[in-house]
Design an enzyme around this catalytic site. Structure first.
Site, PDB file in Angstrom:
ATOM      1  N   CYS A 118       0.840  -1.201   0.000  1.00  0.00           N
ATOM      2  CA  CYS A 118       0.000   0.000   0.000  1.00  0.00           C
ATOM      3  C   CYS A 118       0.873   1.250   0.000  1.00  0.00           C
ATOM      4  O   CYS A 118       1.743   1.413   0.854  1.00  0.00           O
ATOM      5  CB  CYS A 118      -0.901  -0.007   1.223  1.00  0.00           C
ATOM      6  SG  CYS A 118      -1.916   1.470   1.388  1.00  0.00           S
ATOM      7  N   CYS A 124      -1.162   6.419   6.630  1.00  0.00           N
ATOM      8  CA  CYS A 124      -2.491   6.097   7.131  1.00  0.00           C
ATOM      9  C   CYS A 124      -2.455   5.554   8.567  1.00  0.00           C
ATOM     10  O   CYS A 124      -3.051   6.132   9.467  1.00  0.00           O
ATOM     11  CB  CYS A 124      -3.154   5.091   6.194  1.00  0.00           C
ATOM     12  SG  CYS A 124      -4.690   4.385   6.805  1.00  0.00           S
ATOM     13  N   CYS A 127      -3.228  -0.072   8.951  1.00  0.00           N
ATOM     14  CA  CYS A 127      -2.483  -1.326   9.029  1.00  0.00           C
ATOM     15  C   CYS A 127      -1.171  -1.034   9.743  1.00  0.00           C
ATOM     16  O   CYS A 127      -0.604   0.046   9.594  1.00  0.00           O
ATOM     17  CB  CYS A 127      -2.199  -1.886   7.644  1.00  0.00           C
ATOM     18  SG  CYS A 127      -3.680  -2.295   6.682  1.00  0.00           S
ATOM     19  N   CYS A 201      -7.901   1.227  -0.560  1.00  0.00           N
ATOM     20  CA  CYS A 201      -7.406   0.587   0.659  1.00  0.00           C
ATOM     21  C   CYS A 201      -7.333  -0.906   0.368  1.00  0.00           C
ATOM     22  O   CYS A 201      -8.348  -1.516   0.008  1.00  0.00           O
ATOM     23  CB  CYS A 201      -8.328   0.865   1.845  1.00  0.00           C
ATOM     24  SG  CYS A 201      -7.902  -0.097   3.333  1.00  0.00           S
ATOM     25  N   GLN A 325     -19.695  -9.866  11.198  1.00  0.00           N
ATOM     26  CA  GLN A 325     -18.248 -10.039  11.177  1.00  0.00           C
ATOM     27  C   GLN A 325     -17.631  -9.465   9.900  1.00  0.00           C
ATOM     28  O   GLN A 325     -18.130  -9.681   8.797  1.00  0.00           O
ATOM     29  CB  GLN A 325     -17.895 -11.519  11.313  1.00  0.00           C
ATOM     30  CG  GLN A 325     -18.280 -12.123  12.656  1.00  0.00           C
ATOM     31  CD  GLN A 325     -17.323 -11.735  13.766  1.00  0.00           C
ATOM     32  OE1 GLN A 325     -16.413 -10.948  13.568  1.00  0.00           O
ATOM     33  NE2 GLN A 325     -17.516 -12.297  14.947  1.00  0.00           N
ATOM     34  N   TYR A 354     -24.089 -12.101  24.562  1.00  0.00           N
ATOM     35  CA  TYR A 354     -23.674 -11.031  23.640  1.00  0.00           C
ATOM     36  C   TYR A 354     -24.011 -11.466  22.208  1.00  0.00           C
ATOM     37  O   TYR A 354     -23.181 -11.380  21.303  1.00  0.00           O
ATOM     38  CB  TYR A 354     -22.177 -10.748  23.743  1.00  0.00           C
ATOM     39  CG  TYR A 354     -21.610 -10.578  25.135  1.00  0.00           C
ATOM     40  CD1 TYR A 354     -21.570  -9.322  25.744  1.00  0.00           C
ATOM     41  CD2 TYR A 354     -21.085 -11.650  25.839  1.00  0.00           C
ATOM     42  CE1 TYR A 354     -21.023  -9.162  27.008  1.00  0.00           C
ATOM     43  CE2 TYR A 354     -20.540 -11.498  27.114  1.00  0.00           C
ATOM     44  CZ  TYR A 354     -20.513 -10.251  27.695  1.00  0.00           C
ATOM     45  OH  TYR A 354     -19.962 -10.084  28.946  1.00  0.00           O
ATOM     46  N   GLU A 375     -29.103 -10.517  24.475  1.00  0.00           N
ATOM     47  CA  GLU A 375     -28.433  -9.322  23.955  1.00  0.00           C
ATOM     48  C   GLU A 375     -29.119  -8.079  24.514  1.00  0.00           C
ATOM     49  O   GLU A 375     -30.352  -8.028  24.593  1.00  0.00           O
ATOM     50  CB  GLU A 375     -28.496  -9.333  22.422  1.00  0.00           C
ATOM     51  CG  GLU A 375     -28.144  -8.035  21.733  1.00  0.00           C
ATOM     52  CD  GLU A 375     -26.700  -7.628  21.936  1.00  0.00           C
ATOM     53  OE1 GLU A 375     -26.486  -6.462  22.343  1.00  0.00           O
ATOM     54  OE2 GLU A 375     -25.797  -8.448  21.690  1.00  0.00           O
ATOM     55  N   CYS A 450     -12.059 -10.895  20.506  1.00  0.00           N
ATOM     56  CA  CYS A 450     -11.341 -10.035  19.565  1.00  0.00           C
ATOM     57  C   CYS A 450     -10.189  -9.323  20.262  1.00  0.00           C
ATOM     58  O   CYS A 450      -9.485  -8.523  19.645  1.00  0.00           O
ATOM     59  CB  CYS A 450     -12.280  -9.014  18.936  1.00  0.00           C
ATOM     60  SG  CYS A 450     -13.025  -7.890  20.131  1.00  0.00           S
TER      61      CYS A 450
END
Length: 494
Positions: A118, A124, A127, A201, A325, A354, A375, A450
């Site tokens: 990139c 940026c 990443c 991107c 996702q 969740y 939830e 995550c």
């Protein structure tokens, strides 16, 4: 996941979380960081307690954020874009107790160093690992998980992606004016409101980038001004594009500052003519001075207002505010491992905590006796119920409320659950929820995370309260970035 749910719906503006870049002229640094060669002399400048020096260092390793670790005057410093074993020249600036280091040039490059694909990489900041080859990225993420999970056992080998680009099914772009008052579009630089003008991107879906580039060109002919957060003037704030990777359906959301959209019918017609693959277009009104991308007011301009995509053989309707996702290819690998860890035989009662719009719970329902999804966000629950009906699922029920309180009530009424599947936000769970798991005493907990840092913290609580960790599976959900997901199988000790 670069994700996170915010109760399934609110989406934070993209603010890249890596450290300061090499310097103010980030565009110049995109040209391989001064081509990674050439000598610079040592300089120093003292003003009161401020100090600036240029020194040579050797990188000893990487931090959990992928930054190079070096020693300077008895201090450990972290230097962005520096790799282990590299000899480099860095600029160190101190102001009181605050020390900042930035890379000036590489003297001896590591064999793992590659030229980022990139051209906006150094400017940026979205990443953080493109200067590493794929093997080095894999090794960094594997070692990160191993360090965090050392108290619980050795993780399995990370599941990587065959094509680690073009994977994001959701992207949002911001528009603004440059110094020549020309309309530009792109992403915010790390930790700033500086808009980086770009046309591609490499981790976005290519079609999404094509669409917002077309919109940028259309704005001038439609006399559409980008919104200015400082002055409060202008119309178009952002464009959000969602792509169904399997279905091919595409949603475009125009995030605007005012509900008055002059010439909207002509604009929609022109955009559809340029991109007939677009299946729905929405206008979302966000007139608040906030970092949130989406506002509360929404209007469908074309199509049904949602798109459909397939995940693990099940169809899901996705709205503008739905959490879904980001990387469906890797999500299928993640969910397959998670449901495998649940060891379902068709008789178990499973709680999907969740649960969001019900993805993992509905997929698990194919092998479970009964699924209960809980939830807090009522809109997410509504979508979960809709997706359940859409897929003809009869053994899943979804409830609006706090999952911890729900499980405490189950335990108080003598009800039991065999498996709890939990997929909390980046902040992880809390002691109130974890204590409710301990009270309910499911035989098995499957923890999808995550953020392995908070996952390790939460697993420590469960281990201290009668559970043990059997398996840990890392998954590279976000190639080219420092983020890594992990799923763990946690069982009740006999």
């Amino acid at each position: 996941m670069n994700k996170r749910k915010n109760n399934g719906y609110k989406t934070q503006k993209k603010r890249h979380q890596s450290n300061k870049s090499y310097g103010k002229n980030r565009s110049a640094l995109a040209t391989e960081s001064n081509k990674l060669h050439g000598k610079q002399s040592k300089t120093s400048n003292r003003r009161g307690n401020k100090k600036k020096v240029t020194v040579e260092v050797v990188c000893a390793g990487l931090s959990h954020e992928g930054k190079g670790i070096v020693q300077w005057e008895g201090r450990q410093l972290e230097v962005e874009h520096l790799l282990p074993g590299e000899k480099a020249e860095i600029a160190v600036s101190t102001s009181g107790r605050v020390v900042h280091a930035q890379l000036k040039r590489i003297i001896t490059p590591a064999k793992d160093r590659v030229k980022p694909m990139c051209s906006y990489y150094y400017a940026c900041g979205g990443c953080q690992l493109q200067h590493m080859n794929e093997q080095a990225q894999k090794r960094f993420k594997q070692e990160t998980i191993q360090k965090l999970m050392r108290p619980f056992g050795k993780p399995e080998l990370i599941l990587t992606m065959d094509h680690p680009y073009d994977y994001r099914n959701k992207s949002h772009t911001t528009f603004g004016l440059n110094r020549e008052r020309q309309i530009i579009g792109g992403l915010y630089a790390q930790n700033s409101h500086q808009l980086i003008s770009m046309d591609r991107c490499l981790i976005h879906d290519p079609k999404a980038d094509e669409i917002w580039n077309t919109m940028k060109d259309m704005m001038k002919s439609f006399k559409m001004q980008p919104y200015n957060e400082d002055t409060g003037r202008g119309f178009l704030r952002h464009v959000l594009v969602k792509v169904g990777k399997v279905s091919g359906e595409i949603m475009v959301v125009l995030v605007v500052a005012s509900p008055i959209f002059k010439g909207k019918n002509h604009f929609v017609k022109a955009l559809r003519k340029a991109h007939p693959e677009i299946t729905t277009i929405l206008m979302n009104v966000n007139n608040r001075n906030t970092s949130m991308v989406l506002g509360n007011q929404e209007k469908v301009l074309f199509g049904k207002g949602t798109i459909t995509d397939t995940l693990c053989g099940m169809k899901f309707d996705i709205s503008a505010k739905s959490f879904y996702q980001i990387n469906p290819v890797q999500t299928e690998k993640l969910y397959a491992r998670a449901i495998g860890m649940a060891q379902l035989t068709g008789k178990e009662t499973v709680i999907d905590a969740y649960c969001g719009i019900g993805t993992i719970g509905l997929i698990a329902s194919q092998k479970a006796g009964k699924v209960i999804g809980v939830e807090l966000n009522k809109d997410a629950v509504r979508d979960a119920i809709h997706n359940s009906k859409r897929n003809g699922v009869k053994n899943a029920r979804f409830y609006q409320g706090d999952a911890g309180e729900f499980m405490v009530k189950m335990a108080a009424h003598g009800e039991k659950a065999d498996v709890v599947i939990m997929d909390p936000p980046r902040s992880g769970s809390d002691e109130a929820f974890l204590s409710s798991v301990v009270k309910l005493k499911p035989k098995r907990v499957v923890y999808v995370s995550c953020n392995p840092v908070t996952q390790a913290r939460d697993m420590k609580y469960l281990v201290q309260n009668g559970y043990e960790v059997k398996r840990i599976q890392p998954v590279d959900m976000f190639p080219q970035t420092l983020h890594v997901e992990s799923v763990a199988e946690i069982v009740l000790k006999k």
